[in-house]
Write a protein that holds these residues in place. Sequence first.
Motif, PDB file in Angstrom:
ATOM      1  N   TYR B  33      47.894  58.557  -0.897  1.00 28.57           N
ATOM      2  CA  TYR B  33      48.467  59.634  -0.092  1.00 28.57           C
ATOM      3  C   TYR B  33      47.668  60.917  -0.287  1.00 28.57           C
ATOM      4  CZ  TYR B  33      52.367  56.402  -0.892  1.00 28.57           C
ATOM      5  OH  TYR B  33      53.149  55.277  -1.000  1.00 28.57           O
ATOM      6  N   TYR B  35      48.453  65.077   0.135  1.00 26.51           N
ATOM      7  CA  TYR B  35      49.438  66.135   0.360  1.00 26.51           C
ATOM      8  C   TYR B  35      48.729  67.484   0.317  1.00 26.51           C
ATOM      9  CZ  TYR B  35      53.148  62.799  -0.976  1.00 26.51           C
ATOM     10  OH  TYR B  35      54.007  61.733  -1.058  1.00 26.51           O
ATOM     11  N   GLN B  37      49.944  71.571  -0.672  1.00 26.18           N
ATOM     12  CA  GLN B  37      51.030  72.348  -1.259  1.00 26.18           C
ATOM     13  C   GLN B  37      50.776  73.824  -1.021  1.00 26.18           C
ATOM     14  OE1 GLN B  37      51.689  72.148  -5.575  1.00 26.18           O
ATOM     15  NE2 GLN B  37      53.893  72.218  -5.213  1.00 26.18           N
ATOM     16  N   PHE B  90      46.617  67.616  -3.032  1.00 29.80           N
ATOM     17  CA  PHE B  90      46.873  66.586  -4.038  1.00 29.80           C
ATOM     18  C   PHE B  90      46.729  65.208  -3.419  1.00 29.80           C
ATOM     19  CE2 PHE B  90      48.200  68.930  -7.680  1.00 29.80           C
ATOM     20  CZ  PHE B  90      48.807  70.081  -7.205  1.00 29.80           C
ATOM     21  N   SER B  94      50.491  54.801  -5.339  1.00 30.28           N
ATOM     22  CA  SER B  94      51.701  54.095  -5.766  1.00 30.28           C
ATOM     23  C   SER B  94      51.581  52.617  -5.423  1.00 30.28           C
ATOM     24  CB  SER B  94      52.941  54.680  -5.078  1.00 30.28           C
ATOM     25  OG  SER B  94      52.966  54.337  -3.706  1.00 30.28           O
ATOM     26  N   GLN B 104      55.203  57.874  -7.267  1.00 25.46           N
ATOM     27  CA  GLN B 104      53.807  58.187  -6.973  1.00 25.46           C
ATOM     28  C   GLN B 104      53.198  58.934  -8.148  1.00 25.46           C
ATOM     29  OE1 GLN B 104      53.461  60.136  -3.154  1.00 25.46           O
ATOM     30  NE2 GLN B 104      54.589  58.526  -2.110  1.00 25.46           N
ATOM     31  N   PHE B 105      51.908  58.644  -8.380  1.00 28.20           N
ATOM     32  CA  PHE B 105      51.156  59.268  -9.463  1.00 28.20           C
ATOM     33  C   PHE B 105      50.133  60.207  -8.831  1.00 28.20           C
ATOM     34  CE2 PHE B 105      52.683  56.600 -12.895  1.00 28.20           C
ATOM     35  CZ  PHE B 105      53.202  55.534 -12.195  1.00 28.20           C
ATOM     36  N   PHE B 106      50.075  61.424  -9.347  1.00 22.27           N
ATOM     37  CA  PHE B 106      49.278  62.464  -8.700  1.00 22.27           C
ATOM     38  C   PHE B 106      47.989  62.772  -9.441  1.00 22.27           C
ATOM     39  CE2 PHE B 106      51.922  64.120  -5.309  1.00 22.27           C
ATOM     40  CZ  PHE B 106      53.135  63.531  -5.592  1.00 22.27           C
ATOM     41  N   GLY B 107      46.972  63.158  -8.660  1.00 19.68           N
ATOM     42  CA  GLY B 107      45.749  63.685  -9.218  1.00 19.68           C
ATOM     43  C   GLY B 107      45.909  65.147  -9.576  1.00 19.68           C
ATOM     44  N   PRO B 108      44.873  65.770 -10.170  1.00 19.92           N
ATOM     45  CA  PRO B 108      44.967  67.155 -10.649  1.00 19.92           C
ATOM     46  C   PRO B 108      44.900  68.208  -9.558  1.00 19.92           C
ATOM     47  CG  PRO B 108      42.784  66.281 -11.069  1.00 19.92           C
ATOM     48  CD  PRO B 108      43.595  65.151 -10.536  1.00 19.92           C
TER      49      PRO B 108
END
Lengths: 114, 115
Positions: B33, B35, B37, B90, B94, B104-108
């Motif tokens: 994904y 996103y 922000q 971001f 998942s 879901q696991f997010f990048g930095p």
Amino acid sequence: EDKVVQSPLSLVVHEGDTVTLNCSYEVTNFRSLLWYKQEKKAPTFLFMLTSSGIEKKSGRLSSILDKKELFSILNITATQTGDSAVYLCAVGNAGGTSYGKLTFGQGTILTVHP
Amino acid sequence: NAGVTQTPKFQVLKTGQSMTLQCAQDMNHNSMYWYRQDPGMGLRLIYYSASEGTTDKGEVPNGYNVSRLNKREFSLRLESAAPSQTSVYFCASSEWGQGALNEQFFGPGTRLTVL
């Protein structure tokens, strides 16, 4: 369209206080509700609540899900300065092409003063 | 395991320039994904890829394109950057399917400024 609303948008407390963060939602095919904590960088996972698990607890943090009234709360007891962060609520959709997607709320900014 | 990685961490563009944000995950996840922000608006889904070989629009796809290069990599391209695309981006990944429950696991993140 799925919708998630969090309140309050910001909150300032002192160490030791207890806080309650709110999350209300509208989703066509509810699958899960997730809470994330975001400090300087990426959101990190806290809890997932589903139809089969409507209450979760980890240390000073706990969360409940009310599927009838379509809301969740995140409680933090005995707050510490390290709890200062943005707390994000998200709902997961189980239906059709929305399967697996998350819809996020605006977030609650929590500031804990010493 | 590195989890989800993103490059670059920061970028400044002029209006009209193009660039590609890179994302890779080493968790063998099917879904990825993108996103953005913005202050007071939480995370908004730009595009997602349920599995290798598929991509779909999210909530705010205009001005962006994506490529799912392989199972590990999912890139986001801005063809002609606009100031409204100034944001923090971001990438996340998942599992997918009946056994998955949306975590879901997010990048930095990548902080992008368009002047």
